[in-house]
Design a protein around this motif. Structure first.
Motif, PDB file in Angstrom:
ATOM      1  N   ARG A 129     -49.727 -29.667 -35.425  1.00 50.63           N
ATOM      2  CA  ARG A 129     -49.811 -31.090 -35.096  1.00 50.63           C
ATOM      3  C   ARG A 129     -50.689 -31.374 -33.874  1.00 50.63           C
ATOM      4  O   ARG A 129     -50.369 -32.234 -33.036  1.00 50.63           O
ATOM      5  CB  ARG A 129     -48.412 -31.670 -34.888  1.00 50.63           C
ATOM      6  N   ILE A 131     -51.323 -29.501 -31.214  1.00 50.29           N
ATOM      7  CA  ILE A 131     -51.013 -28.867 -29.938  1.00 50.29           C
ATOM      8  C   ILE A 131     -50.815 -27.375 -30.151  1.00 50.29           C
ATOM      9  O   ILE A 131     -50.431 -26.927 -31.237  1.00 50.29           O
ATOM     10  CB  ILE A 131     -49.756 -29.459 -29.256  1.00 50.29           C
ATOM     11  N   ASN A 148     -42.963 -36.076 -39.267  1.00 49.38           N
ATOM     12  CA  ASN A 148     -43.920 -36.057 -38.160  1.00 49.38           C
ATOM     13  C   ASN A 148     -44.266 -34.660 -37.675  1.00 49.38           C
ATOM     14  O   ASN A 148     -44.957 -34.508 -36.662  1.00 49.38           O
ATOM     15  CB  ASN A 148     -43.381 -36.876 -36.987  1.00 49.38           C
ATOM     16  N   GLY A 149     -43.789 -33.629 -38.387  1.00 49.37           N
ATOM     17  CA  GLY A 149     -44.110 -32.271 -37.978  1.00 49.37           C
ATOM     18  C   GLY A 149     -43.056 -31.280 -38.427  1.00 49.37           C
ATOM     19  O   GLY A 149     -41.997 -31.650 -38.942  1.00 49.37           O
ATOM     20  N   ALA A 170     -46.045 -35.137 -33.883  1.00 43.67           N
ATOM     21  CA  ALA A 170     -47.182 -36.003 -33.565  1.00 43.67           C
ATOM     22  C   ALA A 170     -46.841 -37.381 -34.104  1.00 43.67           C
ATOM     23  O   ALA A 170     -46.721 -37.573 -35.322  1.00 43.67           O
ATOM     24  CB  ALA A 170     -48.467 -35.479 -34.191  1.00 43.67           C
ATOM     25  N   PHE A 219     -43.854 -34.695 -24.191  1.00 44.95           N
ATOM     26  CA  PHE A 219     -44.937 -35.237 -25.009  1.00 44.95           C
ATOM     27  C   PHE A 219     -46.136 -35.541 -24.116  1.00 44.95           C
ATOM     28  O   PHE A 219     -45.980 -35.905 -22.944  1.00 44.95           O
ATOM     29  CB  PHE A 219     -44.494 -36.527 -25.710  1.00 44.95           C
ATOM     30  N   ASP A 225     -52.231 -40.822 -30.629  1.00 42.51           N
ATOM     31  CA  ASP A 225     -50.823 -40.511 -30.904  1.00 42.51           C
ATOM     32  C   ASP A 225     -50.144 -39.910 -29.677  1.00 42.51           C
ATOM     33  O   ASP A 225     -50.747 -39.744 -28.624  1.00 42.51           O
ATOM     34  CB  ASP A 225     -50.709 -39.546 -32.095  1.00 42.51           C
ATOM     35  N   SER A 226     -48.854 -39.598 -29.865  1.00 48.11           N
ATOM     36  CA  SER A 226     -48.068 -38.873 -28.862  1.00 48.11           C
ATOM     37  C   SER A 226     -47.710 -37.524 -29.468  1.00 48.11           C
ATOM     38  O   SER A 226     -47.136 -37.471 -30.565  1.00 48.11           O
ATOM     39  CB  SER A 226     -46.791 -39.633 -28.507  1.00 48.11           C
ATOM     40  N   ARG A 227     -48.050 -36.431 -28.786  1.00 50.39           N
ATOM     41  CA  ARG A 227     -47.818 -35.104 -29.329  1.00 50.39           C
ATOM     42  C   ARG A 227     -46.919 -34.311 -28.386  1.00 50.39           C
ATOM     43  O   ARG A 227     -47.079 -34.371 -27.169  1.00 50.39           O
ATOM     44  CB  ARG A 227     -49.140 -34.341 -29.497  1.00 50.39           C
ATOM     45  N   LEU A 254     -53.436 -29.371 -25.695  1.00 56.11           N
ATOM     46  CA  LEU A 254     -54.005 -29.977 -26.888  1.00 56.11           C
ATOM     47  C   LEU A 254     -54.884 -28.966 -27.600  1.00 56.11           C
ATOM     48  O   LEU A 254     -55.659 -28.239 -26.965  1.00 56.11           O
ATOM     49  CB  LEU A 254     -54.815 -31.213 -26.524  1.00 56.11           C
ATOM     50  N   GLY A 258     -58.420 -32.375 -29.984  1.00 46.09           N
ATOM     51  CA  GLY A 258     -57.562 -33.373 -29.359  1.00 46.09           C
ATOM     52  C   GLY A 258     -58.096 -33.801 -28.010  1.00 46.09           C
ATOM     53  O   GLY A 258     -58.563 -32.994 -27.224  1.00 46.09           O
TER      54      GLY A 258
END
Length: 463
Positions: A129, A131, A148-149, A170, A219, A225-227, A254, A258
């Protein structure tokens, strides 16, 4: 629903300054300036030593201190009071002088202690995702896919009492903004308690307990987005497992492609020029003393160039009793440091004896990896047969073939140091490079031809 929580938060204490009264008929005299705080000479020396080492090398020490449980903050590459006290705490535990500055053998001991914990949890790097981070792979072997992952968990039939979950996530910004995500994650409800929360423009952290379980969430914000990750564990695994959350946070970055969200750059005030590093004490006699009863006959053995500054990796047993050694052609090289317990030493030649230092391998070797030994006129091909040496020595790997010399991987990078007596074992690269870094060696930006990195050293011990 998240089921875990990290216990603990830092508490800042405020100090009050008393204000004196003055007569109504007279003006109060100007307050005398407060006396300057006494300089902590030991801390300043440790701070200067860390600065001289470089941010990358000192951050690796901080990372290991996290694993030993002595440091509970992310690596910064700079010496602060927490890092100073963490080093002193570790030195106290190994019954060494509490200076706040690691000697090369102490640096290796730290790496050995840290390696025990990374091995216990199977700490492995993964990219998901957008990272890349390390995670406790040995305890989270079951994987399922979420919206989401991925979700990782300890098998339900685990008989060792482990109970760990991990979600790598993510969350698209159009679905939930970074600030809204923080608000949601730090909201308490019956059964859920938040013990620590922090929001910064580019990252957030929330920790606490959820229905009796511990959790830690971190995060980062990107433009889209927010990862991050959500780690949960049974409190019965604490305090040992708590360090995993900090290690995961410090390893997270990242992945390729990213981009972090744009954040206004901080305004820095001009800093005072750092104090020069303290002068090291002059050694009394050879850096590696000759063991009692050992022969004083001349000894010859291999060395490997590991930096463009003339730093040569070799064996402590080879240079024991010598302050200098001789290179081919008669040029001298200074013995800088050594550790007889791990049979590793550093020699420095000026000028460097060759233009091709080895690169340093970063990832750990795996069983079955093809490697080679820089022994003699040509590398000796061999393989990793076990990730421990004889008698389950975790400092070493076992080899199919033994010969004295540095161990290199398939790309020609330094991956360890084979036993000097030819036994089919080698000191792991983790401990070799930890010793080199602690001795002030900086890895080369790129490696050269391994066949041109070897040199023969001759030591004639003083009687």
């Amino acid at each position: 629903m998240l089921r875990r929580a990290m216990i603990g938060a830092w508490v800042l204490a405020a100090s009050a300054v008393p204000i004196g009264s003055a007569s109504a008929q007279t003006k109060p005299a100007p307050a005398a300036p407060a006396p300057a705080a006494p300089l902590d000479a030991a801390f300043e020396a440790a701070k200067a030593a860390a600065a001289a080492m470089g941010a990358e090398d000192f951050a690796s020490i901080q990372q290991d201190l996290i694993w030993t449980g002595d440091l509970n903050s992310l690596p910064s590459g700079e010496m602060g009071k927490r890092s100073y006290e963490a080093i002193r705490a570790f030195q106290k535990r190994i019954k060494a002088k509490e200076t706040g500055i690691f000697t090369p053998p102490q640096r290796i001991t730290l790496a050995q202690h840290a390696a025990k914990f990374t091995a216990r949890y199977g700490f492995t790097t993964i990219t998901e995702r957008g990272i890349t981070l390390g995670y406790p792979a040995k305890l989270t072997t079951e994987r399922t896919e979420g919206k989401n992952g991925p979700h990782f968990a300890t098998p339900k039939n685990d008989t060792k009492g482990n109970d760990v979950t991990l979600d790598i996530l993510a969350i698209p910004a159009e679905k939930e903004s970074f600030e809204a995500l923080f608000t949601r994650l730090k909201t308490e409800r019956p059964g859920r308690k938040v013990t620590y929360s922090l929001l910064r423009p580019d990252f957030l952290v929330v920790a606490g307990s959820n229905d009796g379980k511990s959790f830690y969430l971190r995060f980062v914000k990107t433009d889209t987005d927010s990862r991050g990750f959500a780690l949960g564990w049974d409190p019965a695994l604490s305090p040992g497992f708590d360090r995993v959350s900090i290690a995961m946070a410090s390893s997270m970055k990242l992945a390729d492609g990213g981009k972090p969200a744009a954040v206004a750059p901080p305004i820095f005030k001009p800093a005072d020029k750092p104090a020069p590093p303290p002068e090291p004490p002059k050694p009394i006699g050879p850096p590696v003393p000759l063991p009692s009863g050992a022969s004083t006959a001349a000894k010859t053995g291999p060395g490997t160039l590991v930096s463009p500054n003339g730093d040569i990796l070799t064996y402590a047993g080879l240079v024991a009793g010598c302050e200098t050694v001789t290179l081919p052609g008669g040029a001298p090289a200074k013995v800088v440091a050594g550790d007889l317990g791990n049979d590793v030493a550093l020699v420095r030649a000026n000028p460097p004896p060759g233009p091709a230092p080895l690169a340093w391998r970063q990832p750990a070797l795996a069983q079955g990896d093809a490697v080679a030994l820089l022994s003699g006129s040509a590398p000796v091909a061999t393989t990793i047969t076990a990730l421990v040496g004889s008698n389950d020595d975790s400092r070493r790997v076992s080899l199919a073939t033994g010969a004295p010399g540095s161990l290199i991987d398939k790309d020609g990078a330094l991956a360890g140091l084979a036993a000097a007596n030819g036994d089919p074992t080698a000191l792991k690269g983790l401990f070799v490079t930890a010793f080199l870094r602690a001795s002030g060696v900086t890895p080369p930006e790129r490696g050269g031809d391994p066949s041109k990195a070897t040199v023969t050293l001759t030591c004639t011990p003083k009687p």
